[in-house]
Design a protein around this motif. Structure first.
Motif, PDB file in Angstrom:
ATOM      1  N   ILE A  44       0.855  -1.178   0.000  1.00 22.73           N
ATOM      2  CA  ILE A  44       0.000   0.000   0.000  1.00 22.73           C
ATOM      3  C   ILE A  44       0.894   1.232   0.000  1.00 22.73           C
ATOM      4  N   ALA A  45       0.354   2.324  -0.527  1.00 23.91           N
ATOM      5  CA  ALA A  45       1.096   3.579  -0.567  1.00 23.91           C
ATOM      6  C   ALA A  45       0.577   4.521   0.508  1.00 23.91           C
ATOM      7  N   HIS A  46       1.484   5.326   1.054  1.00 20.01           N
ATOM      8  CA  HIS A  46       1.063   6.349   2.009  1.00 20.01           C
ATOM      9  C   HIS A  46       1.998   7.543   1.881  1.00 20.01           C
ATOM     10  N   GLY A  47       1.426   8.735   1.819  1.00 20.43           N
ATOM     11  CA  GLY A  47       2.207   9.942   1.604  1.00 20.43           C
ATOM     12  C   GLY A  47       2.538  10.729   2.847  1.00 20.43           C
ATOM     13  N   ALA A  48       2.586  10.088   4.002  1.00 21.55           N
ATOM     14  CA  ALA A  48       2.857  10.797   5.253  1.00 21.55           C
ATOM     15  C   ALA A  48       4.171  11.562   5.200  1.00 21.55           C
ATOM     16  N   ASN A  49       4.120  12.790   5.711  1.00 22.99           N
ATOM     17  CA  ASN A  49       5.334  13.551   5.970  1.00 22.99           C
ATOM     18  C   ASN A  49       5.908  13.025   7.278  1.00 22.99           C
ATOM     19  N   VAL A  50       7.122  12.481   7.237  1.00 20.83           N
ATOM     20  CA  VAL A  50       7.669  11.803   8.415  1.00 20.83           C
ATOM     21  C   VAL A  50       7.896  12.726   9.597  1.00 20.83           C
ATOM     22  N   THR A  51       7.885  14.036   9.363  1.00 18.46           N
ATOM     23  CA  THR A  51       8.074  14.967  10.469  1.00 18.46           C
ATOM     24  C   THR A  51       6.761  15.321  11.164  1.00 18.46           C
ATOM     25  N   LYS A  52       5.643  14.842  10.635  1.00 16.10           N
ATOM     26  CA  LYS A  52       4.334  15.178  11.198  1.00 16.10           C
ATOM     27  C   LYS A  52       3.728  13.959  11.885  1.00 16.10           C
ATOM     28  N   ALA A  53       3.655  14.017  13.196  1.00 17.26           N
ATOM     29  CA  ALA A  53       3.247  12.861  13.991  1.00 17.26           C
ATOM     30  C   ALA A  53       1.847  12.375  13.633  1.00 17.26           C
ATOM     31  N   ASP A  54       0.923  13.295  13.321  1.00 18.18           N
ATOM     32  CA  ASP A  54      -0.436  12.874  12.989  1.00 18.18           C
ATOM     33  C   ASP A  54      -0.488  12.100  11.683  1.00 18.18           C
ATOM     34  N   GLU A  55       0.305  12.520  10.712  1.00 14.91           N
ATOM     35  CA  GLU A  55       0.331  11.805   9.437  1.00 14.91           C
ATOM     36  C   GLU A  55       1.005  10.441   9.579  1.00 14.91           C
ATOM     37  N   VAL A  56       2.064  10.382  10.370  1.00  8.90           N
ATOM     38  CA  VAL A  56       2.732   9.097  10.617  1.00  8.90           C
ATOM     39  C   VAL A  56       1.805   8.160  11.381  1.00  8.90           C
ATOM     40  N   ALA A  57       1.071   8.692  12.361  1.00  4.55           N
ATOM     41  CA  ALA A  57       0.109   7.874  13.116  1.00  4.55           C
ATOM     42  C   ALA A  57      -0.948   7.302  12.187  1.00  4.55           C
ATOM     43  N   ASP A  58      -1.400   8.111  11.240  1.00  2.00           N
ATOM     44  CA  ASP A  58      -2.382   7.623  10.273  1.00  2.00           C
ATOM     45  C   ASP A  58      -1.806   6.502   9.418  1.00  2.00           C
ATOM     46  N   MET A  59      -0.551   6.630   9.034  1.00  3.28           N
ATOM     47  CA  MET A  59       0.107   5.581   8.249  1.00  3.28           C
ATOM     48  C   MET A  59       0.175   4.273   9.036  1.00  3.28           C
ATOM     49  N   VAL A  60       0.571   4.364  10.296  1.00  2.00           N
ATOM     50  CA  VAL A  60       0.674   3.158  11.122  1.00  2.00           C
ATOM     51  C   VAL A  60      -0.712   2.573  11.399  1.00  2.00           C
ATOM     52  N   ASP A  61      -1.693   3.429  11.658  1.00  5.29           N
ATOM     53  CA  ASP A  61      -3.069   2.946  11.871  1.00  5.29           C
ATOM     54  C   ASP A  61      -3.588   2.228  10.633  1.00  5.29           C
ATOM     55  N   SER A  62      -3.324   2.784   9.461  1.00 11.60           N
ATOM     56  CA  SER A  62      -3.758   2.150   8.211  1.00 11.60           C
ATOM     57  C   SER A  62      -3.099   0.790   8.025  1.00 11.60           C
ATOM     58  N   THR A  63      -1.836   0.718   8.409  1.00  7.70           N
ATOM     59  CA  THR A  63      -1.101  -0.547   8.307  1.00  7.70           C
ATOM     60  C   THR A  63      -1.692  -1.600   9.247  1.00  7.70           C
ATOM     61  N   MET A  64      -1.954  -1.197  10.468  1.00 11.36           N
ATOM     62  CA  MET A  64      -2.514  -2.129  11.457  1.00 11.36           C
ATOM     63  C   MET A  64      -3.915  -2.589  11.056  1.00 11.36           C
ATOM     64  N   LYS A  65      -4.705  -1.686  10.500  1.00 12.28           N
ATOM     65  CA  LYS A  65      -6.060  -2.063  10.066  1.00 12.28           C
ATOM     66  C   LYS A  65      -6.013  -3.065   8.919  1.00 12.28           C
ATOM     67  N   LYS A  66      -5.039  -2.908   8.042  1.00 11.15           N
ATOM     68  CA  LYS A  66      -4.959  -3.798   6.881  1.00 11.15           C
ATOM     69  C   LYS A  66      -4.303  -5.125   7.207  1.00 11.15           C
ATOM     70  N   TRP A  67      -3.204  -5.085   7.974  1.00  9.96           N
ATOM     71  CA  TRP A  67      -2.425  -6.305   8.189  1.00  9.96           C
ATOM     72  C   TRP A  67      -2.234  -6.691   9.654  1.00  9.96           C
ATOM     73  N   GLY A  68      -2.568  -5.802  10.592  1.00  7.27           N
ATOM     74  CA  GLY A  68      -2.544  -6.154  12.006  1.00  7.27           C
ATOM     75  C   GLY A  68      -1.193  -6.254  12.669  1.00  7.27           C
ATOM     76  N   ARG A  69      -0.142  -5.771  12.010  1.00  4.44           N
ATOM     77  CA  ARG A  69       1.186  -5.872  12.601  1.00  4.44           C
ATOM     78  C   ARG A  69       2.155  -4.942  11.879  1.00  4.44           C
ATOM     79  N   VAL A  70       3.244  -4.619  12.545  1.00  6.86           N
ATOM     80  CA  VAL A  70       4.382  -3.937  11.919  1.00  6.86           C
ATOM     81  C   VAL A  70       5.633  -4.598  12.471  1.00  6.86           C
ATOM     82  N   ASP A  71       6.367  -5.268  11.611  1.00 11.87           N
ATOM     83  CA  ASP A  71       7.561  -6.005  12.034  1.00 11.87           C
ATOM     84  C   ASP A  71       8.854  -5.277  11.729  1.00 11.87           C
TER      85      ASP A  71
END
Length: 307
Positions: free
Chosen positions: A69-96
């Motif tokens: 999946i693609a995500h355009g989060a600006n790595v310096t913005k915590a809210d955008e990074v949180a959205d990226m991680v939330d999207s990842t967890m919703k889709k696959w349930g883990r981050v390794d």
């Protein structure tokens, strides 16, 4: 030795729309990982933005039968990074796996560099890595598994003219790695740094064309794949480029002891060759080892028994 695989693993790679990040994403996906391709889609100096570069890499992965999946989060913005991680967890349930690869350049000599340009580079490289790592850290701790890689550089480890901002950021990431290695060890989180040299947008125009042909991103990615594997080391700075691989380690010389009456700058100068003598030098695992070495020398000179 069996092939290194990532079946069932989920990896987030920042700055993965081109260059090294794209190479990392394609390689991990080819070996079974589900990949989050993060890219702001900006220019080398960090300006602009578009999701198209990240989506193009996702399309490549999917065309070869992988998942991404693609995500355009600006790595310096915590809210955008949180959205990226939330999207990842919703889709696959883990981050390794997290590969902190996003970066920008704003090269100038320090005399000509604005503090704005200095700060902007540190924000992306250091705060970007910290923001992304913070967003996945508790997930990895709870899973008792994690592989995190910082992207360092010889510009920070050894220095490079015109890159005071970039060099400061890249050496800062080595310090970040050192501490996270200690804090993550009990939860099987291994933290390493990659110091790459490759033909990317950041190196074009700086290195002769014939040399650039040898500096493939794929040769660097081979090292990265090992650093995020099941059997990865931890607290390693792996240098990679043009098919060459080496490790950078920081050693401390054994040094000297001066009794109180001799602890003067003149005596430091007088004994400086001994201070620099590499005989007996060691790599340390924690800052406290340095303190204990100095205390041991002082105690021995004073005839004091420790413990």
């Amino acid at each position: 030795m069996s092939d290194i695989r990532f079946d069932g693993r989920v990896a987030i790679i920042t700055g993965a729309g081109a260059g090294l990040g794209r190479s990392h994403a394609l390689a991990l996906a080819a070996r079974g990982a589900k990949v989050v391709v993060n890219d702001l889609g900006g220019a080398v100096d960090g300006t602009g933005g578009s999701i198209s570069a990240a989506q193009a890499v996702v399309n490549e992965i999917e065309a070869k039968g992988g998942e991404a999946i693609a995500h355009g989060a600006n790595v310096t913005k915590a809210d955008e990074v949180a959205d990226m991680v939330d999207s990842t967890m919703k889709k696959w349930g883990r981050v390794d796996i997290l590969v902190n690869n996003a970066g920008i350049l704003r090269d100038k000599s320090f005399a000509k560099m604005s503090l704005e340009d200095f700060r902007a580079v540190l924000d992306v490289h250091v705060m970007g890595a910290a923001t992304c790592t913070k967003a996945v850290w508790d997930i990895m701790r709870e899973a008792n598994y994690g592989r995190v890689v910082m992207t360092s550089s010889s510009s920070g480890i050894y220095g490079n003219f015109g890159q005071s901002n970039y060099g400061a950021a890249k050496m800062g990431l080595v310090g970040f790695m050192n501490v996270l290695h200690l804090e993550g060890a009990k939860n099987n989180i291994r933290v390493n740094a990659l110091s790459p040299t490759a033909r990317t947008r950041m190196t074009e125009g700086l290195i002769p064309e014939e040399a650039l042909k040898l500096m493939t991103v794929e040769s660097v990615t081979a090292g990265l794949v090992y650093l995020v594997s099941e059997d990865a080391p931890s607290r390693t700075v792996l240098c990679a480029g043009a098919g060459g691989y080496a490790a950078t380690r920081i050693y401390e010389t054994d040094g000297i002891f001066l009794p109180p009456a001799e602890q003067t700058p003149e005596n430091v100068a007088k004994h400086f060759a001994q201070i620099l003598d590499p005989k007996g030098q060691e790599p340390y695992e924690q800052g406290g080892q340095q303190t204990m070495k100095f205390i041991a020398k002082a105690a021995e000179a004073a005839g004091v028994k420790l413990g």
